[in-house]
Each structure stands twice: as C-alpha cells, then as structure tokens.
Write a protein that holds these residues in place. Structure first.
Motif, mmCIF file in Angstrom:
data_model
loop_
_atom_site.group_PDB
_atom_site.id
_atom_site.type_symbol
_atom_site.label_atom_id
_atom_site.label_comp_id
_atom_site.label_asym_id
_atom_site.label_seq_id
_atom_site.Cartn_x
_atom_site.Cartn_y
_atom_site.Cartn_z
ATOM 1 N N GLU A 279 113.396 93.001 27.344
ATOM 2 C CA GLU A 279 112.059 92.683 27.835
ATOM 3 C C GLU A 279 111.832 93.267 29.228
ATOM 4 O O GLU A 279 110.772 93.813 29.522
ATOM 5 N N ALA A 280 112.870 93.166 30.086
ATOM 6 C CA ALA A 280 112.734 93.726 31.437
ATOM 7 C C ALA A 280 112.491 95.229 31.365
ATOM 8 O O ALA A 280 111.652 95.783 32.071
ATOM 9 N N GLU A 281 113.218 95.880 30.464
ATOM 10 C CA GLU A 281 113.076 97.329 30.279
ATOM 11 C C GLU A 281 111.684 97.672 29.744
ATOM 12 O O GLU A 281 111.027 98.600 30.212
ATOM 13 N N LYS A 282 111.244 96.881 28.771
ATOM 14 C CA LYS A 282 109.922 97.099 28.171
ATOM 15 C C LYS A 282 108.825 96.975 29.225
ATOM 16 O O LYS A 282 107.817 97.664 29.178
ATOM 17 N N ARG A 283 109.028 96.067 30.165
ATOM 18 C CA ARG A 283 108.040 95.855 31.228
ATOM 19 C C ARG A 283 108.189 96.871 32.361
ATOM 20 O O ARG A 283 107.591 96.714 33.427
ATOM 21 N N GLU A 284 109.098 97.830 32.154
ATOM 22 C CA GLU A 284 109.318 98.929 33.104
ATOM 23 C C GLU A 284 109.890 98.479 34.437
ATOM 24 O O GLU A 284 109.680 99.123 35.470
ATOM 25 N N ALA A 285 110.595 97.366 34.436
ATOM 26 C CA ALA A 285 111.288 96.954 35.651
ATOM 27 C C ALA A 285 112.510 97.835 35.825
ATOM 28 O O ALA A 285 113.147 98.231 34.847
ATOM 29 N N VAL A 286 112.852 98.182 37.080
ATOM 30 C CA VAL A 286 114.058 98.964 37.316
ATOM 31 C C VAL A 286 115.233 98.076 37.665
ATOM 32 O O VAL A 286 116.378 98.503 37.657
ATOM 33 N N MET A 287 114.959 96.816 37.990
ATOM 34 C CA MET A 287 116.047 95.872 38.147
ATOM 35 C C MET A 287 115.555 94.450 37.934
ATOM 36 O O MET A 287 114.363 94.172 38.040
ATOM 37 N N MET A 288 116.509 93.589 37.574
ATOM 38 C CA MET A 288 116.185 92.183 37.437
ATOM 39 C C MET A 288 116.639 91.466 38.698
ATOM 40 O O MET A 288 117.566 91.907 39.367
ATOM 41 N N VAL A 289 115.971 90.370 39.005
ATOM 42 C CA VAL A 289 116.311 89.602 40.203
ATOM 43 C C VAL A 289 116.530 88.154 39.794
ATOM 44 O O VAL A 289 115.705 87.582 39.064
ATOM 45 N N THR A 290 117.642 87.579 40.229
ATOM 46 C CA THR A 290 117.983 86.234 39.773
ATOM 47 C C THR A 290 118.266 85.289 40.935
ATOM 48 O O THR A 290 118.405 85.727 42.081
ATOM 49 N N VAL A 291 118.346 83.998 40.622
ATOM 50 C CA VAL A 291 118.702 82.999 41.633
ATOM 51 C C VAL A 291 120.019 82.315 41.275
ATOM 52 O O VAL A 291 120.403 81.362 41.922
ATOM 53 N N CYS A 292 120.696 82.807 40.214
ATOM 54 C CA CYS A 292 121.826 82.045 39.672
ATOM 55 C C CYS A 292 123.038 82.948 39.416
ATOM 56 O O CYS A 292 122.925 83.982 38.769
ATOM 57 N N PRO A 293 124.218 82.559 39.915
ATOM 58 C CA PRO A 293 125.427 83.366 39.706
ATOM 59 C C PRO A 293 125.829 83.501 38.236
ATOM 60 O O PRO A 293 126.367 84.532 37.834
ATOM 61 N N MET A 294 125.534 82.457 37.440
ATOM 62 C CA MET A 294 125.873 82.527 36.017
ATOM 63 C C MET A 294 124.997 83.566 35.319
ATOM 64 O O MET A 294 125.496 84.387 34.560
ATOM 65 N N CYS A 295 123.688 83.531 35.599
ATOM 66 C CA CYS A 295 122.780 84.526 35.010
ATOM 67 C C CYS A 295 123.214 85.919 35.442
ATOM 68 O O CYS A 295 123.203 86.855 34.650
ATOM 69 N N GLN A 296 123.572 86.047 36.715
ATOM 70 C CA GLN A 296 123.914 87.365 37.236
ATOM 71 C C GLN A 296 125.109 87.942 36.493
ATOM 72 O O GLN A 296 125.069 89.068 36.016
ATOM 73 N N ILE A 297 126.185 87.143 36.387
ATOM 74 C CA ILE A 297 127.394 87.722 35.775
ATOM 75 C C ILE A 297 127.198 87.939 34.281
ATOM 76 O O ILE A 297 127.693 88.912 33.714
ATOM 77 N N ASN A 298 126.443 87.066 33.628
ATOM 78 C CA ASN A 298 126.196 87.261 32.192
ATOM 79 C C ASN A 298 125.468 88.562 31.936
ATOM 80 O O ASN A 298 125.870 89.371 31.108
ATOM 81 N N ILE A 299 124.364 88.769 32.660
ATOM 82 C CA ILE A 299 123.545 89.947 32.392
ATOM 83 C C ILE A 299 124.210 91.214 32.931
ATOM 84 O O ILE A 299 124.100 92.282 32.344
ATOM 85 N N ASP A 300 124.952 91.067 34.007
ATOM 86 C CA ASP A 300 125.603 92.230 34.617
ATOM 87 C C ASP A 300 126.885 92.602 33.880
ATOM 88 O O ASP A 300 127.001 93.698 33.326
ATOM 89 N N ALA A 301 127.824 91.693 33.837
ATOM 90 C CA ALA A 301 129.158 92.024 33.337
ATOM 91 C C ALA A 301 129.211 92.126 31.821
ATOM 92 O O ALA A 301 130.059 92.814 31.272
ATOM 93 N N TYR A 302 128.324 91.418 31.115
ATOM 94 C CA TYR A 302 128.391 91.447 29.659
ATOM 95 C C TYR A 302 127.387 92.417 29.032
ATOM 96 O O TYR A 302 127.245 92.472 27.826
#
Lengths: 195, 334
Positions: B221-244
């Motif tokens: 969805e982020a890609e579809k919306r043409e975002a070049v990066m996602m921004v989060t407030v949570c370490p769990m979200c960050q590592i899930n989306i980044d590392a996995y």
C-alpha cells in the motif's frame, strides 16, 4: 441464534460457568456476557482467515459451554493484539484481554493447538524474569533453532545485518535489582495459583 | 525545559537503537528533557499477559512503582515503544478499575518492598506528548532543513491509537496525528489508509505466513501510494517491516525495497542533525540514500528555513482534466 440452541439447563449451566471463569481470568472488566453476536469483531480482524473460529463464533461456543472446543481453538493464538475489534465492539467487550485470558487457561491446561507461540512466550518470559530485560539475541536464536530450522539460512544474514548495524548485542542487558523483581514475581505466582 | 519521566523499554537498547539515538537529538530543540527511571524492567510485551495474569501485571507495575517514587511533581511517565506504553497505561487503568487485581499486584509488589497506588502516574506516549505539550508551532520553529518533497507514509500501528485506555484519541482508526507532525517537518505526507493496521507483532516469530502477509499489505500500500519511505512510532513495527521484508519478498515473489524509519529520526534530521547521528542507516533497507537525495533535491531549503519561501505546493491539475466546478485560482490564493 446460538442462545436459542442452548436449551437444556445443563448446557446453560456449563455455559454460564465457563463464561464466569473466562470473565474472572480477564485482567480488565471483560463484559463478555454482553456480547450480542453481531460479528463486528470477526469482520474487523486482520487475521480472521487464519482462525478456526471467528471471535464471535468463539464467544458463542463459550456461552454454549463448549470448554474443550474453545480451549483447543487456535483463535486466541492468532489474535494480533491490534485492538481493532475492541474499539469497534458496540458492547465495549475487552476482546483482546479475553483472548489473553483464554491463552492463560490453555497454557495452564496445555490445550493449545500447537506449541510454537506458547514456547515463544515461555522463553521470552523466562529470560525477562531472569535478567529483568528481554534478550532479543537469546530469544530468537533459541526459537529458530527449536522451531524454524528451515528459516535459519535466510535468518543468518539478517542476524549478521543486525550485528553490523549495531542493533543486537550478544549478551543480555540486566537490571541491578534482579532479586527484588524475582521476589515480586514469586509472590505473584503464588497469588495467581491461589485464585 | 519541561521534564518527563522516561521508560525506554528493551528494544531501545537493541533493535530500536536508532529510535533512542534520534530521540536524544530532538529533546533540546523541543525544550524537553527525559529522565530515565532507575533500574526499570521489561514490560513483558504481549508475551507475559498470554502466560499468566498476576505476574505479568506485577512485573509491569514494578516500573510504575519506581516511577511514582521518583516523581517530583506532576510529570507523566513517557514511553516511546507502543507496547511498553500500552502495558504501562493498561496496568494503571486496570488496577484502578479492579480492586481485586490491585490488591494482588500490591501484595506481590510488597514482596519487593514496593507499592503502587493506581492513578499516581500518568502514562503517555511520546508522539502525544510532542503534539499536545510541545505543539506543532514549536516543532515548525525548530525545523532547519525541511523535508520538502520527501513522500512518506505515516504508519502509526495499533497500540498507540487503540485501545486508548485514557481516551487520548478521538479517531482510533484514521487519526491524523503523525500526518500533522510529519507535515510540520515539511514532508509530503501521502494518504495512507492502512496507517493503524497491524504489522503482525510477534506473528513473524510464531506464525510467519500470517505475519508476512500483514507486512506485505502494508508495504504494498505504501508503494502504491508512491511513498519513498514509511515512518513509524513503534520498534516492533519497524523491525517487522524492515528486517522481515526480505523474507516477505521471497514468500510472495515480490521485490519491495521500502525503508522504514522512526518519526524521531525524521524530526532530528529536519532539526539539522546529521542523518547518521540520528540512527539513519541502521535499517536493512537503507533510508539514508533516499533521505539525503530528498534533502538535496529541495531547492528552497535555506530560504524556507528562514521563513522566506512559501512551502512547496502540489501543482494544480490541468483544468481540462477535472470535470468538476472549481474556484478561480485568484480566489484560492486569497
């Protein structure tokens, strides 16, 4: 609909008993008895596809006294704790906390459908109790060796990446007052058993 | 300088290190200080509450008891990690609501010489503190390098807007808090309807198929919306989306390369901190290049910082393209 099927007094009794048991196990005020079977929970659930019963279905089973079926269900274990259902529930039922309560009972009675999630929680908590902090390295290493040997080839470069970026340490961080924490938790264990 | 008690949480010392590093960079410009509570322990994440109730809440309450002992005035306890924030807030809330639970927790705390009266500590999340206490005006005033043209997807995740035990959010599903903050930094915030959808939490560890599908939805969805990066407030979200993301790509035969950073990192960079010092570059999918390019591509940097140039506006679509009644440009400008 389901309430209408609960015709015999025995079934109604079993349902009421189990409902009370789950309510008592829930940390907050569950309000589970207020469920109107509207299905907003299942419709809001991002992992409903992976569940053998939707939350609504599970609550109907609780009322019907189907204790075994409920405690063997994978539904609580597929709950993501995203609280979508909680904010949408017209009856303000603490669905996520009810799921936690069901997991706690399934843990006590070893009725969980598979042991991956209970193991993960067990190792996480064991380390947190021992060190006072969670230990990402120890947790993931042990978990992958035990449950996901096949994922290891892909995970190894990831772990190396974590090291390279300074995002994971080999040794656990520890708190100073470990003895105090452990005394608190031992007493809490006793109190939990005595409930 | 407003002082807050601060509960970092375990990830801030490990996988979420860049969150901590960037937080250090934004305190001074915002005029706030964080005092880490002494010898805090793990909040148990979503794991302990799934195992046993009283010990799980007693473990969380130890932190509240410590904070209550260190409190000098009315300062709240601030957590940056969503799960830590929710656990602390929920424990305080349920202890106040359920006398039996309160009695059991305090009985247990007593074994360690501690006590906690519910309501003593107000638990708040970092983002909410920045928005409500500091305010966007102060944030805007601190911006030295506006992130003009940086298209970001604001990803708030679950546990900050929901279940919202303290009623801080009027909208639990599409709140615009993170959008407003990022816009104040000059970023081009894309409309991201999945902003409070779940990253799967521990599902990458216990049910990978479920977890990876949730990550796929968010990144796609982020890609579809043409975002070049996602921004989060949570370490769990960050590592899930980044590392996995790599494992997710392999599973779905996709090729996403979506960086995800903490909102504090973008704040620090906009406040003039070197991206590297704000922890940018610790991601698997490197955000540094994208960020540096965006900073270079923004021509009116210095002028905008001096308050001279107006913020860049989206080009208006061709009049012939929209069969809709529109105001004349002159009216709009006025």
């Amino acid at each position: 609909m389901v309430v209408a099927q609960v015709s015999s007094p025995e079934v109604a009794d079993a349902g009421a008993r189990f409902l009370a048991e789950v309510g008592a196990k829930t940390a907050g005020v569950s309000r589970l008895e207020m469920c109107i079977q509207c299905g907003s929970c299942g419709g809001s659930c991002p992992s409903a596809d992976a569940m053998d019963h939707t939350p609504r279905g599970l609550f109907a089973l609780i009322r019907a006294g189907e204790r075994d079926e409920v405690l063997h269900s994978n539904t609580p274990w597929m709950c993501l704790s995203c609280y979508h259902c909680v904010v949408r529930c017209p009856q303000d039922i603490l669905i996520t906390d009810v799921m936690y309560a069901l997991k706690v009972i399934a843990e006590e009675e070893h009725t969980y459908p598979n042991n991956v999630a209970p193991d993960f929680a067990g190792v996480f908590v064991g380390q947190a109790r021992r060190f006072g902090r969670s230990w990402e390295m120890g947790l993931t290493a042990r978990h992958y060796l035990r449950h996901y040997i096949l994922r290891l080839p892909r995970m190894t470069p990831m772990a190396l990446g974590l090291f390279r970026h300074g995002r994971i340490g080999l040794l656990p961080h520890q708190i100073h007052q470990k003895k105090q924490l452990q005394a608190i938790l031992r007493r809490a264990d006793e109190l939990e058993r005595a409930r | 300088m407003t002082n807050y008690l601060y509960y970092p949480g375990c990830s801030m010392e490990g996988s979420g290190r860049s969150y901590r590093e960037s937080l250090e960079g934004i305190c001074e410009p915002l005029g706030i200080t964080f005092e880490e509570i002494n010898d805090w322990n793990c909040c148990g994440a979503t794991e302990y509450v799934s195992l046993s109730t009283t010990p799980a809440y007693a473990m969380i309450a130890r932190n509240l008891a410590i904070a209550a002992g260190e409190k000098k005035g009315t300062e709240p306890l601030v957590a940056a990690c969503s799960a830590c924030y929710l656990n602390l807030a929920k424990t305080d809330h349920y202890m106040g609501q359920q006398p039996a639970l309160n009695a059991r927790i305090n009985d247990a705390l007593g074994a360690g010489g501690l006590h906690y009266d519910p309501g003593t500590i107000k638990v708040r999340h970092l983002l909410e503190v920045i928005l409500n206490d500091v305010g966007l005006d102060k944030v805007k005033a601190a911006v030295k390098k506006p992130l003009t043209g940086l298209k970001v997807a604001p990803y708030l995740g679950c546990m900050v807007p929901r279940p919202d035990v303290d009623g801080a959010y009027t909208n639990h599903e599409q709140p615009n808090d993170l959008d407003r903050l990022l816009r104040a930094l000059g970023a081009d915030v894309v409309d991201y309807p999945l902003k409070t959808e779940c990253c799967g939490g521990h599902m990458t560890q216990v049910a990978p198929k479920v977890g990876l599908e949730l990550i796929r939805r968010l990144v796609a969805e982020a890609e579809k919306r043409e975002a070049v990066m996602m921004v989060t407030v949570c370490p769990m979200c960050q590592i899930n989306i980044d590392a996995y993301q790599g494992e997710m790509n392999a599973m779905f035969h996709t090729h996403y390369k979506m960086p995800i950073v903490f909102f504090t990192q973008l704040m620090a960079v906009a406040f003039g901190v070197e991206p590297g010092k704000a922890g940018v570059g610790r991601e698997y999918t490197n955000a540094k290049k994208t960020l540096v390019q965006a900073l270079k591509a923004a021509p009116e940097l210095t002028l905008a910082a001096a308050g001279v140039a107006p913020a860049a506006r989206k080009p208006r679509p061709d009049k012939r393209a929209l069969p809709m009644p529109r105001m004349a440009d002159s009216e709009v400008e006025e």
